[in-house]
Enzyme design. Structure first.
Site, PDB file in Angstrom:
ATOM      1  N   ASP A 132      51.505  12.939 -83.751  1.00 41.14           N
ATOM      2  CA  ASP A 132      50.149  13.371 -83.412  1.00 41.14           C
ATOM      3  C   ASP A 132      49.133  12.778 -84.384  1.00 41.14           C
ATOM      4  OD1 ASP A 132      50.719  14.911 -85.627  1.00 41.14           O
ATOM      5  OD2 ASP A 132      50.419  16.852 -84.648  1.00 41.14           O
ATOM      6  N   SER A 133      49.619  11.998 -85.342  1.00 43.33           N
ATOM      7  CA  SER A 133      48.744  11.189 -86.188  1.00 43.33           C
ATOM      8  C   SER A 133      47.925  10.219 -85.357  1.00 43.33           C
ATOM      9  CB  SER A 133      49.567  10.420 -87.223  1.00 43.33           C
ATOM     10  OG  SER A 133      50.674   9.764 -86.621  1.00 43.33           O
ATOM     11  N   ASP A 174      55.907  14.142 -81.154  1.00 47.66           N
ATOM     12  CA  ASP A 174      55.342  15.351 -81.751  1.00 47.66           C
ATOM     13  C   ASP A 174      54.849  16.324 -80.687  1.00 47.66           C
ATOM     14  OD1 ASP A 174      55.644  15.256 -84.482  1.00 47.66           O
ATOM     15  OD2 ASP A 174      53.743  14.222 -84.844  1.00 47.66           O
ATOM     16  N   LYS A 214      59.416  16.844 -82.018  1.00 45.33           N
ATOM     17  CA  LYS A 214      59.259  17.305 -83.398  1.00 45.33           C
ATOM     18  C   LYS A 214      58.148  18.343 -83.442  1.00 45.33           C
ATOM     19  CE  LYS A 214      57.167  14.802 -86.680  1.00 45.33           C
ATOM     20  NZ  LYS A 214      56.096  15.741 -87.141  1.00 45.33           N
ATOM     21  N   GLU A 217      56.063  21.250 -86.184  1.00 39.84           N
ATOM     22  CA  GLU A 217      55.791  21.648 -87.560  1.00 39.84           C
ATOM     23  C   GLU A 217      56.027  23.146 -87.751  1.00 39.84           C
ATOM     24  OE1 GLU A 217      51.851  20.470 -88.637  1.00 39.84           O
ATOM     25  OE2 GLU A 217      52.144  18.377 -88.051  1.00 39.84           O
ATOM     26  N   GLU A 267      57.287  16.551 -95.853  1.00 39.46           N
ATOM     27  CA  GLU A 267      56.100  15.770 -96.205  1.00 39.46           C
ATOM     28  C   GLU A 267      55.401  16.307 -97.452  1.00 39.46           C
ATOM     29  OE1 GLU A 267      51.931  14.153 -94.163  1.00 39.46           O
ATOM     30  OE2 GLU A 267      53.420  15.205 -92.946  1.00 39.46           O
TER      31      GLU A 267
END
Length: 281
Positions: A44-45, A83, A113, A115, A182
């Protein structure tokens, strides 16, 4: 050969470091796949490096599906991980499973993925039960940037470090096949890598992890808004691109480009006939 989630676990057991880089489009994904990369993360960057947002919070499911489909078309061997964007899984276990399914079914990803730590254990267990591979992500989780008060190193004091350890164990118990860590201290990440059986993929977490991931625009010098401390620039592609664009502009304005080698020919007799015909219009 196609990389699978099972290969990740085998690579950890064999001490073979896992390589992962982001991609968001077909052309880049194809180049990365040809390089022999183990995994491509549709992160999602993309909100920051592709869409120009100040953070990842504005990225939608539609954005992720769109870019994941493009990447998947360019990949033959690497494992494509996509993501889950902000608020696509936090709202309920049902939403988590439904949206993970969309990224697999519509986005053609091989895994998702998300978070967060122990607080999302139930969500991860449900996704895994739906036969969808899940990669966890703890430490500096960009979707929590507002809660963290900015992009900061995580796990530096004892309580925060213990939480990261508990989160890693909880994710392992939930059934993840790997965990991205991270922006945490090197020694802590190395300890967690040895503690859990699933691979730990570091980003700003030192070389004691089982693998590494970077954003490709960062490592190629293509994103100038912000460069994290943990990024190594392997090439100055951004400078090369600006130089190439500048030379193109100069050559177009001077008439150097296109020259004869870039142009198509027509028979002189045909052209003369066209001119003669045109004069009668």
């Amino acid at each position: 050969m196609k990389t699978t989630t099972a290969d990740f676990v085998s690579m950890k057991k064999n001490g073979d470091k896992i390589t992962m880089v982001t991609a968001y489009d077909y052309s880049t994904a194809k180049l990365l796949d040809a390089s022999g990369i183990n995994s491509i993360l549709v992160g999602d960057s993309l909100g920051m490096v592709m869409l120009g947002y100040p953070d990842t919070l504005s990225v939608t499911m539609e954005d992720m599906i769109h870019h994941s489909k493009a990447v998947s078309r360019g990949v033959e061997n690497a494992l494509v991980i996509c993501d889950m964007p902000f608020m696509s899984y936090q709202t309920s276990v049902y939403d988590a499973v439904a949206n993970a399914g969309k990224l697999i079914k519509e986005g053609k990803a091989g895994a998702v993925k998300l978070e967060g730590g122990a607080e999302f254990k139930e969500h991860i267990e449900a996704i895994v039960k739906a036969s969808i591979p899940v990669c966890g992500h703890i430490g500096m989780t960009p979707q929590s940037v507002n809660a963290f008060g900015g992009f900061k190193v995580q796990g530096k004091d004892e309580d925060a470090a213990k939480k990261l350890v508990r989160d890693a164990v909880a994710l392992e118990e939930a059934g993840v096949f790997a965990i991205v860590i991270e922006c945490v201290p090197k020694k802590l990440a190395e300890y967690i890598s040895k503690l859990v059986s699933v691979p730990i993929i570091g980003i700003g977490a030192g070389n004691g992890c089982d693998g590494q991931v970077l954003v490709y625009q960062d490592m190629l010098g293509m994103y100038s808004d912000f460069t994290p401390k943990f990024v190594k620039k392997y090439a100055k592609v951004g400078e090369i691109m600006v130089d190439a664009f500048g030379r193109y502009i100069d050559e177009v304005k001077s008439g150097v480009f296109p020259n004869e080698s870039h142009s198509y020919k027509i028979d002189d007799e045909v052209m003369n006939n066209i001119i003669e015909w045109g004069e009668k219009l």
